[in-house]
Design an enzyme around this catalytic site. Sequence first.
Site: not given
Length: 296
Positions: A148, A172, A242, A245, A268, A277
Site C-alpha cells: 500500500r 493495517k 492502489h 497494487r 489481507h 483478483y
Amino acid sequence: MLLADYERHLTAERDLSEHSVRAYIGDVMDLIDHLTRLGHDDLRSLDIRGLRSWLAKQQSLGKARSTMSRRATAARVFTAWAQRTGRIETDPGALLASPKPHKPLPGVLGQADTRAVLDAAAVAADDGSPVGLRDLAIMELLYATGIRVGELCALDIDEVDDARRVVRVFGKGRKERSVPYGVPAGAALDRWLAEARPKLARPASGPALFLGSRGGRIDQRAVRRLVHARIDAVNAPDLSPHGLRHTAATHLLEGGADLRSVQELLGHASLATTQIYTHVSGERLRRAYEQAHPRA
C-alpha cells in the site's frame, strides 16, 4: 468526554490510522445527533431500532452502499466499546447487519502497459537526478511488492534487506509481514540509496527510506501525483498507487501464484478480500478464450 475517550480507544487500542479515526468519530457524532433528534438524550436508551433508523436515514439521503456499510461497522465498533466500558448494558450493534457494498472489479494495467510505464520511469532517471532515481525506485517497488502507498511511505532504510531482496512492512493494525521484490526493483533501490538519497537527505531526514524534495519523509500525496504522472506519460489507463497494487496481484495470479501466497504478500486478513483478483484474471481469461477459440 465520551467522544474523547472513544477517540483514545481507536488510536491507542485499535491502532487505527488518523484518517480512519476521523471517519469513525464523524460517524458516531452523526449517530448521536440522529438519536438526539429522536429524543434519545441518554446513551443507555440506544437500541437496535435507533441504529436501523439511522442507517435508513442514510439510505434516504442517497448514500452509497459502501458508505452505509462503513457506517454500520462504525456503529458496531462504538456500541461494543460502549458496552465493554459500562456505558450501556447491552450491545445493540451486535444485531445490526451491514448492507453489502457493491465491489467493482479493480482497474489494472496490462503487462505491456506496466512495462512501458516502468521503462519510461527508467528513461526519466537516466539523467541521474535524485528525484528521477527516487521516482524509479518507488514505481519499481510498488509494482514489485504490491504494498500500500501508506506502507511504502512508512518504510525505513533498515527495513530493506538488500541481500535477500525483502522489505519488512507494517500493515493495517501494525501487522508485520515480509515481502520479496525482484532484481529490477533491487537495482533501482540500490541506485537511489547510493547515489540519490544522500543528495536529498537533511539532518532531520531520519531513517526514512524515501524522501521528498525538501528532505523529509515523502508523503502519500506526492507518491500519488508521481504514479499518475508516470502512467499518463505513456498514455496508459490512469491508475492510483492502489491500482498498481491491484496490478501486481493480478499479474502474480496470471503467472501461476496461488491465492494464499498472494494473500500473504498483500497482507489481507481474509482470503475473501484476495479472491476479487481471481475475478479480474477470469475476465481476461474469458476475453482471451473468446478471441482465440474457434467455437467460442
